[in-house]
Design a protein around this motif. Structure first.
Motif, PDB file in Angstrom:
ATOM      1  N   MET A   1      -5.922  15.614   3.646  1.00  6.72           N
ATOM      2  CA  MET A   1      -5.307  16.448   2.659  1.00  6.72           C
ATOM      3  C   MET A   1      -4.947  17.893   3.349  1.00  6.72           C
ATOM      4  N   LYS A   2      -5.858  18.078   4.526  1.00  9.54           N
ATOM      5  CA  LYS A   2      -5.481  19.554   5.068  1.00  9.54           C
ATOM      6  C   LYS A   2      -4.444  19.353   6.193  1.00  9.54           C
ATOM      7  N   SER A   3      -3.992  17.866   6.456  1.00  8.22           N
ATOM      8  CA  SER A   3      -3.084  17.556   7.466  1.00  8.22           C
ATOM      9  C   SER A   3      -1.769  16.963   6.947  1.00  8.22           C
ATOM     10  N   PRO A   4      -0.846  17.696   6.087  1.00 12.37           N
ATOM     11  CA  PRO A   4       0.009  16.608   5.618  1.00 12.37           C
ATOM     12  C   PRO A   4       1.030  16.059   6.613  1.00 12.37           C
ATOM     13  N   GLY A   5       1.400  16.836   7.464  1.00 10.96           N
ATOM     14  CA  GLY A   5       2.156  16.261   8.645  1.00 10.96           C
ATOM     15  C   GLY A   5       1.605  14.888   9.260  1.00 10.96           C
ATOM     16  N   LEU A   6       0.367  15.102   9.491  1.00  8.64           N
ATOM     17  CA  LEU A   6      -0.081  13.747  10.120  1.00  8.64           C
ATOM     18  C   LEU A   6      -0.241  12.538   9.121  1.00  8.64           C
ATOM     19  N   VAL A   7      -0.595  12.914   7.638  1.00 10.62           N
ATOM     20  CA  VAL A   7      -0.114  11.921   6.622  1.00 10.62           C
ATOM     21  C   VAL A   7       1.263  11.178   6.696  1.00 10.62           C
ATOM     22  N   ALA A   8       2.117  12.065   6.672  1.00 13.39           N
ATOM     23  CA  ALA A   8       3.280  11.567   6.709  1.00 13.39           C
ATOM     24  C   ALA A   8       3.779  10.662   7.799  1.00 13.39           C
ATOM     25  N   ASP A   9       3.178  11.074   8.969  1.00 12.02           N
ATOM     26  CA  ASP A   9       3.384  10.037  10.116  1.00 12.02           C
ATOM     27  C   ASP A   9       2.618   8.812   9.802  1.00 12.02           C
ATOM     28  N   CYS A  10       1.778   8.736   9.450  1.00  9.98           N
ATOM     29  CA  CYS A  10       0.686   7.616   9.175  1.00  9.98           C
ATOM     30  C   CYS A  10       1.391   6.822   7.981  1.00  9.98           C
ATOM     31  N   LEU A  11       1.952   7.327   7.032  1.00 18.05           N
ATOM     32  CA  LEU A  11       2.335   6.619   6.053  1.00 18.05           C
ATOM     33  C   LEU A  11       3.918   6.085   6.627  1.00 18.05           C
ATOM     34  N   THR A  12       4.496   6.601   7.080  1.00 17.26           N
ATOM     35  CA  THR A  12       5.987   6.420   7.836  1.00 17.26           C
ATOM     36  C   THR A  12       5.737   5.165   8.759  1.00 17.26           C
ATOM     37  N   ALA A  13       4.787   5.304   9.753  1.00 17.03           N
ATOM     38  CA  ALA A  13       4.388   4.218  10.641  1.00 17.03           C
ATOM     39  C   ALA A  13       4.015   2.860   9.717  1.00 17.03           C
ATOM     40  N   MET A  14       3.219   2.923   8.775  1.00 13.45           N
ATOM     41  CA  MET A  14       2.684   1.762   8.010  1.00 13.45           C
ATOM     42  C   MET A  14       4.010   1.288   7.328  1.00 13.45           C
ATOM     43  N   ARG A  15       4.890   1.978   6.677  1.00 10.58           N
ATOM     44  CA  ARG A  15       6.051   1.638   5.894  1.00 10.58           C
ATOM     45  C   ARG A  15       7.019   0.691   6.842  1.00 10.58           C
ATOM     46  N   GLU A  16       7.024   1.239   8.118  1.00 15.39           N
ATOM     47  CA  GLU A  16       7.993   0.728   8.908  1.00 15.39           C
ATOM     48  C   GLU A  16       7.307  -0.631   9.555  1.00 15.39           C
ATOM     49  N   ALA A  17       6.108  -0.732   9.379  1.00 12.94           N
ATOM     50  CA  ALA A  17       5.536  -2.166  10.007  1.00 12.94           C
ATOM     51  C   ALA A  17       5.341  -3.088   9.109  1.00 12.94           C
ATOM     52  N   VAL A  18       5.530  -2.888   7.835  1.00  9.40           N
ATOM     53  CA  VAL A  18       5.166  -4.247   6.971  1.00  9.40           C
ATOM     54  C   VAL A  18       6.261  -4.094   5.595  1.00  9.40           C
TER      55      VAL A  18
ATOM     56  N   GLU B   1      -0.559  -0.962  12.917  1.00  9.43           N
ATOM     57  CA  GLU B   1      -1.066  -2.250  13.450  1.00  9.43           C
ATOM     58  C   GLU B   1      -2.097  -3.027  12.398  1.00  9.43           C
ATOM     59  N   ALA B   2      -2.735  -2.252  11.636  1.00  6.29           N
ATOM     60  CA  ALA B   2      -3.790  -2.703  10.860  1.00  6.29           C
ATOM     61  C   ALA B   2      -2.973  -3.284   9.603  1.00  6.29           C
ATOM     62  N   ALA B   3      -2.265  -2.526   9.147  1.00  5.98           N
ATOM     63  CA  ALA B   3      -1.232  -2.984   8.039  1.00  5.98           C
ATOM     64  C   ALA B   3      -0.411  -3.945   8.298  1.00  5.98           C
ATOM     65  N   ARG B   4      -0.271  -4.411   9.619  1.00  4.40           N
ATOM     66  CA  ARG B   4       0.508  -5.688   9.777  1.00  4.40           C
ATOM     67  C   ARG B   4      -0.584  -6.774   9.587  1.00  4.40           C
ATOM     68  N   MET B   5      -1.842  -6.384   9.985  1.00  5.35           N
ATOM     69  CA  MET B   5      -2.946  -7.374  10.058  1.00  5.35           C
ATOM     70  C   MET B   5      -2.916  -7.880   8.647  1.00  5.35           C
ATOM     71  N   ALA B   6      -3.002  -6.857   7.703  1.00  6.23           N
ATOM     72  CA  ALA B   6      -3.494  -7.094   6.177  1.00  6.23           C
ATOM     73  C   ALA B   6      -2.332  -7.937   5.738  1.00  6.23           C
ATOM     74  N   GLU B   7      -1.052  -7.545   5.905  1.00  9.60           N
ATOM     75  CA  GLU B   7       0.077  -8.392   5.470  1.00  9.60           C
ATOM     76  C   GLU B   7       0.006  -9.866   5.914  1.00  9.60           C
ATOM     77  N   ALA B   8      -0.329  -9.935   7.132  1.00  7.94           N
ATOM     78  CA  ALA B   8      -0.546 -11.346   7.833  1.00  7.94           C
ATOM     79  C   ALA B   8      -1.431 -11.977   6.974  1.00  7.94           C
ATOM     80  N   ALA B   9      -2.486 -11.326   6.548  1.00  8.02           N
ATOM     81  CA  ALA B   9      -3.817 -11.831   5.887  1.00  8.02           C
ATOM     82  C   ALA B   9      -3.333 -12.210   4.386  1.00  8.02           C
ATOM     83  N   GLY B  10      -2.210 -11.674   3.851  1.00  7.69           N
ATOM     84  CA  GLY B  10      -1.742 -12.180   2.601  1.00  7.69           C
ATOM     85  C   GLY B  10      -2.083 -11.064   1.350  1.00  7.69           C
ATOM     86  N   TYR B  11      -2.143  -9.827   1.750  1.00  7.63           N
ATOM     87  CA  TYR B  11      -2.632  -8.779   0.973  1.00  7.63           C
ATOM     88  C   TYR B  11      -1.178  -8.262   0.192  1.00  7.63           C
TER      89      TYR B  11
END
Length: 335
Positions: free
Chosen positions: A116-133, A82-92
């Protein structure tokens, strides 16, 4: 108009690091007067502040700052999306995930280098962000944290990032120690391992890898680029000696010499400063980022002293800038 992904990719050949309390919108506008090509980053903006706190003012920027990227901090995938969507809407032009900051603030929020101790969580975060913007999603990490062995951890971490579809990573070539070292010490004490980052570029030809950490000049940047890394991120050096950015377009991007002087840069800042003052802003909010403009040149100490002592006054205006300029010899202004 938001730059294309190709433009942002080209700009990433040289970037100015996201730095808390430093790379705010005034700093970025100032840096843009020095270099047209370099990629600029915001301070880290936390996803909770945007999504839960409604702090959309943190995304404000001037279109003249482009190409400019926002760095997000967080660890909850849908909130980051959601934050990524807001950033894209703002023009970044790019959304970057912070996986490298070691401060107490980010540790308590379960984001930054501790991820860096939770690579699975990072993968989930990056995937969600990519799908959003539709704009590029990138990552900035360390070579490891605490007792991790970088030569084992970093390749696995980059492989995970690559599987998410993220193709651009900036690597700070130091470990982060989450216990026992302050954020400042984490920028200076852990040894740099540039060869490891250079090796990662060779091992991951599908990734665009930028190197960060301890790089203090354009000459050093060019040396790293000569090893095959795709980009160089400069942090504190670009802030304390911003004049180096005056030559970035020529030396790093191959542009013809602009002939722009430090006086020209100050002159370009006048309308921006005047508009800020007219809107009720304070002079020091802008000039604090300009203190190092004449670093290493005659009169630099007087320039810094006048701005430091006088720009904080309630009634400080452009006349303070003029007094600071008057303290400089023409030789410093003409180059």
């Amino acid at each position: 108009m938001t730059p294309s992904a190709e433009t942002t990719l080209e700009a990433a050949r040289l970037s100015v690091a996201p730095m808390m309390d430093w790379t705010d919108r005034h700093c970025r506008f100032f840096h843009r007067q020095l270099t047209a090509r370099t990629l600029l980053y915001t301070e880290m903006v936390t996803a909770p502040a945007l999504v839960r706190g409604g702090a959309t003012h943190l995304l404000e920027f001037n279109a003249a700052e482009h190409p400019v990227a926002v760095q997000l901090g967080g660890s909850e995938p849908q909130e980051l999306a959601e934050a990524a969507r807001m950033a894209e809407a703002a023009g970044y032009a790019e959304v970057n995930l912070n996986i490298g900051c070691p401060s107490d603030r980010v540790k308590s929020g379960c984001f930054g280098a501790v991820l860096m101790k939770s690579p699975g969580l990072v993968a989930d975060c990056l995937t969600a962000m990519r799908e959003a913007v539709s704009v590029p999603v990138t990552a900035k990490c360390r070579i490891g944290v605490d007792e991790q062995e970088p030569r084992e951890v970093l390749p696995a971490f980059l492989a995970m990032i690559e599987r998410t579809g993220v193709t651009r990573v900036t690597i700070h070539a130091r470990k982060a120690w989450l216990q026992g070292l302050s954020p400042k010490e984490n920028r200076e004490v852990p040894p740099l391992d540039y060869p490891l980052v250079h090796q990662m570029r060779a091992e991951f030809p599908g990734l665009h890898i930028s190197i960060n950490g301890g790089i203090s000049s354009l000459e050093e940047a060019q040396e790293h680029l000569g090893t095959g890394v795709d980009g160089v991120m400069i942090g504190r050096a670009a802030y304390h000696d911003p004049g180096l950015l005056l030559f970035a377009d020529e030396q790093v991007f191959g542009e013809a010499p602009s002939g722009k002087t430090r006086r020209d840069v100050v002159d370009a800042m006048r309308p921006y400063i005047a508009a800020h003052l007219e809107a009720g802003g304070k002079l020091a909010q802008i000039t604090r980022h300009m203190l190092g403009l004449f670093q290493g040149r005659p009169g630099a100490r007087a320039w810094r002293r006048i701005l430091s002592e006088q720009a904080h006054r309630e009634d400080a205006g452009l006349e303070v800038l003029e007094r600071a300029l008057d303290a400089l010899p023409e030789t410093s202004l003409a180059a």
